[in-house]
Enzyme design. Structure first.
Site, PDB file in Angstrom:
ATOM      1  CG  ASN A 160     -63.795 -60.226   5.234  1.00  0.00           C
ATOM      2  OD1 ASN A 160     -63.406 -60.393   6.386  1.00  0.00           O
ATOM      3  ND2 ASN A 160     -64.360 -59.104   4.830  1.00  0.00           N
TER       4      ASN A 160
ATOM      5  CG  HIS B 274     -60.607 -54.615   9.936  1.00  0.00           C
ATOM      6  ND1 HIS B 274     -61.807 -54.045   9.565  1.00  0.00           N
ATOM      7  CD2 HIS B 274     -59.904 -53.640  10.564  1.00  0.00           C
ATOM      8  CE1 HIS B 274     -61.824 -52.782   9.965  1.00  0.00           C
ATOM      9  NE2 HIS B 274     -60.684 -52.510  10.581  1.00  0.00           N
TER      10      HIS B 274
ATOM     11  CE1 TYR C  10     -65.343 -54.972  11.846  1.00  0.00           C
ATOM     12  CE2 TYR C  10     -65.114 -56.750  13.429  1.00  0.00           C
ATOM     13  CZ  TYR C  10     -64.728 -56.136  12.247  1.00  0.00           C
ATOM     14  OH  TYR C  10     -63.741 -56.688  11.468  1.00  0.00           O
TER      15      TYR C  10
ATOM     16  CD  GLU D 119     -60.324 -49.791  12.648  1.00  0.00           C
ATOM     17  OE1 GLU D 119     -59.384 -50.232  11.946  1.00  0.00           O
ATOM     18  OE2 GLU D 119     -61.491 -49.681  12.240  1.00  0.00           O
TER      19      GLU D 119
ATOM     20  CE  LYS E  43     -62.180 -59.117   9.399  1.00  0.00           C
ATOM     21  NZ  LYS E  43     -63.458 -58.900   8.662  1.00  0.00           N
TER      22      LYS E  43
HETATM   23  P1  CMP Z   1     -64.371 -55.668   7.765  1.00  0.00           P
HETATM   24  O1  CMP Z   1     -63.584 -54.956   6.741  1.00  0.00           O
HETATM   25  O2  CMP Z   1     -63.675 -56.145   8.979  1.00  0.00           O
HETATM   26  O3  CMP Z   1     -65.571 -54.695   8.214  1.00  0.00           O
HETATM   27  C1  CMP Z   1     -66.826 -55.163   8.625  1.00  0.00           C
HETATM   28  C2  CMP Z   1     -66.976 -56.627   8.480  1.00  0.00           C
HETATM   29  O4  CMP Z   1     -68.318 -57.084   8.465  1.00  0.00           O
HETATM   30  C3  CMP Z   1     -66.429 -57.059   7.119  1.00  0.00           C
HETATM   31  O5  CMP Z   1     -65.048 -56.936   7.074  1.00  0.00           O
HETATM   32  C4  CMP Z   1     -66.997 -58.458   7.025  1.00  0.00           C
HETATM   33  O6  CMP Z   1     -66.289 -59.383   7.835  1.00  0.00           O
HETATM   34  C5  CMP Z   1     -68.382 -58.221   7.625  1.00  0.00           C
HETATM   35  N1  CMP Z   1     -69.343 -57.911   6.568  1.00  0.00           N
HETATM   36  C6  CMP Z   1     -69.452 -56.792   5.860  1.00  0.00           C
HETATM   37  N2  CMP Z   1     -70.453 -56.856   4.972  1.00  0.00           N
HETATM   38  C7  CMP Z   1     -71.000 -58.075   5.133  1.00  0.00           C
HETATM   39  C8  CMP Z   1     -72.063 -58.753   4.512  1.00  0.00           C
HETATM   40  N3  CMP Z   1     -72.794 -58.186   3.534  1.00  0.00           N
HETATM   41  N4  CMP Z   1     -72.357 -59.981   4.938  1.00  0.00           N
HETATM   42  C9  CMP Z   1     -71.654 -60.542   5.928  1.00  0.00           C
HETATM   43  N5  CMP Z   1     -70.632 -59.955   6.568  1.00  0.00           N
HETATM   44  C10 CMP Z   1     -70.296 -58.734   6.165  1.00  0.00           C
END
Ligand code: CMP
Length: 137
Positions: free
Chosen positions: A113, A116, A50, A127, A10
């Site tokens: 984070n 993904h 998403y 995906e 990311k």
């Molecule tokens: P990802 O695994 O890409 O799937 C959905 C994404 O939404 C997740 O990683 C985070 O980047 C974001 N996300 C999921 N939960 C939260 C949360 N509680 N607060 C903020 N961002 C979130």
């Protein structure tokens, strides 16, 4: 069972120059990199990717984050690659992620984070096509 899954490095991890480190971990774990590219998602494409989260409170900041810079989608192949990569990636929130996982080591917070990884075989097919098949979405 040999599977393919989609990993995305990311924008936060790209900015921190972690592309190589993350791919090194995946290769060291025995997986093969089958395809890779770098792109900056447009807003509508990020929203489409998403869409399952479109009603969640974190949708808008998630989209803003995902379009904030380049990301690196990677097709990863190996034995049970879908569950294996999820394990390597760790929990969404780095505070809850296990020691040694990518998010524990590199994520900033639950949104920024680092990576993904597809959560199921259906998600993996969709995906991978999303980023590597011109006909998709
Ligand atoms: P990802 O695994 O890409 O799937 C959905 C994404 O939404 C997740 O990683 C985070 O980047 C974001 N996300 C999921 N939960 C939260 C949360 N509680 N607060 C903020 N961002 C979130």
């Amino acid at each position: 069972m040999t599977e393919q899954t989609l990993l995305i490095v990311k924008p936060d991890a790209v900015e921190k120059k972690l592309i190589g480190e993350i791919i090194r971990r995946v290769e060291n774990a025995g997986y093969e990199i089958k395809n890779i590219r770098m792109l900056t998602l447009e807003e509508q494409r990020a929203e489409a990717f998403y869409k399952i989260h479109q009603d969640k409170y974190f949708f808008k900041p998630l989209i803003d984050f995902m379009i904030s810079g380049p990301c690196v989608p990677v097709v990863v192949e190996g034995q049970y690659a879908i569950s294996g990569l999820r394990e390597m990636v760790g929990a969404t929130d780095p505070n809850e992620a296990a020691e040694g996982t990518i998010r524990k080591d590199f994520a900033t917070n639950g949104r920024r984070n680092a990576v993904h990884a597809s959560d199921s075989s259906e998600s993996a097919v969709r995906e991978i096509a999303f980023f590597f098949d011109n006909q998709s979405e």
